[in-house]
Design an enzyme around this catalytic site. Structure first.
Site, PDB file in Angstrom:
ATOM      1  N   GLN A 108      84.605  49.794  -2.836  1.00 58.19           N
ATOM      2  CA  GLN A 108      83.603  48.959  -2.171  1.00 58.19           C
ATOM      3  C   GLN A 108      82.198  49.328  -2.626  1.00 58.19           C
ATOM      4  O   GLN A 108      81.231  48.683  -2.220  1.00 58.19           O
ATOM      5  CB  GLN A 108      83.729  49.115  -0.652  1.00 58.19           C
ATOM      6  CG  GLN A 108      85.081  48.664  -0.120  1.00 58.19           C
ATOM      7  CD  GLN A 108      85.284  49.030   1.341  1.00 58.19           C
ATOM      8  OE1 GLN A 108      85.066  48.214   2.226  1.00 58.19           O
ATOM      9  NE2 GLN A 108      85.694  50.267   1.590  1.00 58.19           N
ATOM     10  N   HIS A 126      82.941  44.778  -4.626  1.00 58.07           N
ATOM     11  CA  HIS A 126      81.677  44.175  -4.203  1.00 58.07           C
ATOM     12  C   HIS A 126      80.688  44.004  -5.348  1.00 58.07           C
ATOM     13  O   HIS A 126      79.504  43.757  -5.102  1.00 58.07           O
ATOM     14  CB  HIS A 126      81.053  45.006  -3.082  1.00 58.07           C
ATOM     15  CG  HIS A 126      81.845  44.961  -1.823  1.00 58.07           C
ATOM     16  ND1 HIS A 126      81.690  45.888  -0.806  1.00 58.07           N
ATOM     17  CD2 HIS A 126      82.816  44.104  -1.398  1.00 58.07           C
ATOM     18  CE1 HIS A 126      82.533  45.599   0.177  1.00 58.07           C
ATOM     19  NE2 HIS A 126      83.217  44.520  -0.161  1.00 58.07           N
ATOM     20  N   CYS A 137      72.370  28.806 -13.283  1.00 58.71           N
ATOM     21  CA  CYS A 137      73.130  28.575 -14.517  1.00 58.71           C
ATOM     22  C   CYS A 137      74.274  29.563 -14.717  1.00 58.71           C
ATOM     23  O   CYS A 137      75.105  29.373 -15.602  1.00 58.71           O
ATOM     24  CB  CYS A 137      72.203  28.597 -15.730  1.00 58.71           C
ATOM     25  SG  CYS A 137      71.526  30.226 -16.151  1.00 58.71           S
ATOM     26  N   GLY A 225      86.632  57.782   2.248  1.00 58.69           N
ATOM     27  CA  GLY A 225      85.207  57.588   2.468  1.00 58.69           C
ATOM     28  C   GLY A 225      84.797  56.199   2.888  1.00 58.69           C
ATOM     29  O   GLY A 225      83.702  55.746   2.551  1.00 58.69           O
ATOM     30  N   SER A 226      85.620  55.517   3.650  1.00 64.07           N
ATOM     31  CA  SER A 226      85.268  54.184   4.141  1.00 64.07           C
ATOM     32  C   SER A 226      85.560  54.076   5.626  1.00 64.07           C
ATOM     33  O   SER A 226      86.644  54.469   6.076  1.00 64.07           O
ATOM     34  CB  SER A 226      86.044  53.097   3.394  1.00 64.07           C
ATOM     35  OG  SER A 226      85.763  51.821   3.946  1.00 64.07           O
ATOM     36  N   ASN A 251      88.251  60.338   5.979  1.00 62.42           N
ATOM     37  CA  ASN A 251      86.893  59.857   6.248  1.00 62.42           C
ATOM     38  C   ASN A 251      86.247  60.741   7.296  1.00 62.42           C
ATOM     39  O   ASN A 251      86.942  61.329   8.136  1.00 62.42           O
ATOM     40  CB  ASN A 251      86.939  58.407   6.757  1.00 62.42           C
ATOM     41  CG  ASN A 251      85.568  57.778   6.840  1.00 62.42           C
ATOM     42  OD1 ASN A 251      84.877  57.642   5.843  1.00 62.42           O
ATOM     43  ND2 ASN A 251      85.148  57.408   8.041  1.00 62.42           N
ATOM     44  N   ARG A 252      84.935  60.840   7.245  1.00 64.86           N
ATOM     45  CA  ARG A 252      84.187  61.489   8.319  1.00 64.86           C
ATOM     46  C   ARG A 252      84.041  60.502   9.470  1.00 64.86           C
ATOM     47  O   ARG A 252      83.308  59.526   9.374  1.00 64.86           O
ATOM     48  CB  ARG A 252      82.802  61.911   7.832  1.00 64.86           C
ATOM     49  CG  ARG A 252      82.800  63.035   6.809  1.00 64.86           C
ATOM     50  CD  ARG A 252      83.086  64.363   7.450  1.00 64.86           C
ATOM     51  NE  ARG A 252      82.879  65.463   6.521  1.00 64.86           N
ATOM     52  CZ  ARG A 252      83.306  66.704   6.733  1.00 64.86           C
ATOM     53  NH1 ARG A 252      83.977  66.981   7.847  1.00 64.86           N
ATOM     54  NH2 ARG A 252      83.083  67.649   5.852  1.00 64.86           N
TER      55      ARG A 252
END
EC number: 2.3.1.286
Length: 287
Positions: A108, A126, A137, A225-226, A251-252
């Site tokens: 991400q 992303h 264009c 980490g998400s 993850n934290r």
């Protein structure tokens, strides 16, 4: 794979629990901003992060003053992200891929640090901070080329800016932006936008399908980490669980995907991924 189910998470899992679930499996990995914090790029939603209001696509396209403020911030912040280096977590994931444990990454993040660390199969969900696209264009140019143009249009601007806070999308918070000159597309005069998916935009369908295919080709999904706050990442966690693939979340703090996980580990990603790179056997060695 087994029939669809939702695993009951072990909310206080240990590294040993993570290894037990992942050992012998081919892993798809989903990463978020927490993987890049040790490279000096703050995350948006970590337990110690200040409140942030992310920019929406509608704001960028409809408000000239807002767009000018954004490009002024980005012109400073881009230089910081351009100088950042991969950390131990990025290098550990690259090592796991080279050994055949990790089959590919869905990130991400837009900082390209996975690629810089040596990961070869990366889906930049992303987008990428180093490219700019014309909304009229469709031409794509490098962010470095745009930086040269913005320097010419705004001589001395970056040297004069003192109030700076780096943000995850190559932004920086600055106050004096009212006189900043925004560059238009050199091909058609249209509106230029970073080649990044903003809030209010959809991830291109082809990119989503490639990410689903990566998860389907793996035996398990590791999230690193998400917080999984936004649907664009959470859907792959839900899909993995529904198709019988064990999910591990490192993850934290808590995440929206914890209820789908076989194991959740509240820990930093750099040290955990380094431990996994040293501990996990290749799938062939475990069969």
């Amino acid at each position: 794979m087994s029939t669809a189910h939702e695993a009951v998470p072990m909310t206080a899992g240990s590294l040993a629990d993570v290894v037990e679930v992942l050992a012998g499996h081919r892993l798809a990995v989903l990463t978020g901003a927490g993987v890049s914090t040790d490279s000096g790029i703050p995350d948006y939603r970590g337990p110690d992060s200040p409140p942030r209001t992310p920019m929406t696509f509608q704001q960028f396209t409809s408000d000239e003053a807002f767009r000018r403020h954004y490009w002024a911030r980005n012109h400073v912040g881009w230089r910081h992200v351009h100088r950042t280096m991969p950390n131990a977590g990025h290098r550990a994931l690259a090592a796991l891929e080279h050994r055949g444990v990790v089959t590919g990454l869905i990130t991400q993040n837009v900082d390209l640090l996975h690629e810089a660390a040596g990961s070869r199969h990366v889906i930049d969900l992303h987008g990428r901070y180093d490219r700019v696209r014309c909304l009229s264009c469709g031409i794509v140019i490098s962010r470095a080329e745009l930086a040269d143009r913005l320097d010419t249009l705004n001589p001395g601007f970056t040297a004069a800016v003192a109030d700076i806070e780096i943000a995850p999308d190559a932004d920086a918070v600055i106050e004096q932006t009212s006189h900043f000159v925004v560059a238009a597309c050199s091909a058609c005069g249209g509106m230029l936008k970073p080649d990044i998916v903003y809030f209010g935009e959809n991830v291109p369908r082809e990119r989503v399908e490639r990410a689903y295919a990566l998860v389907d080709a793996a035996d398990a999904l590791l999230v690193a980490g998400s917080s999984l706050t936004v649907q664009s990442g959470l859907r792959f966690v839900r899909h993995a669980a529904q198709t019988g693939r064990p999910v591990v979340v490192v993850n934290r703090g808590a995440t929206r995907g914890d209820k789908y996980a076989a194991v959740t580990l509240d820990a930093g990603t750099s040290e955990t991924l380094t431990d996994l790179a040293e501990t996990l056997p290749t799938p062939a060695q475990s069969r």
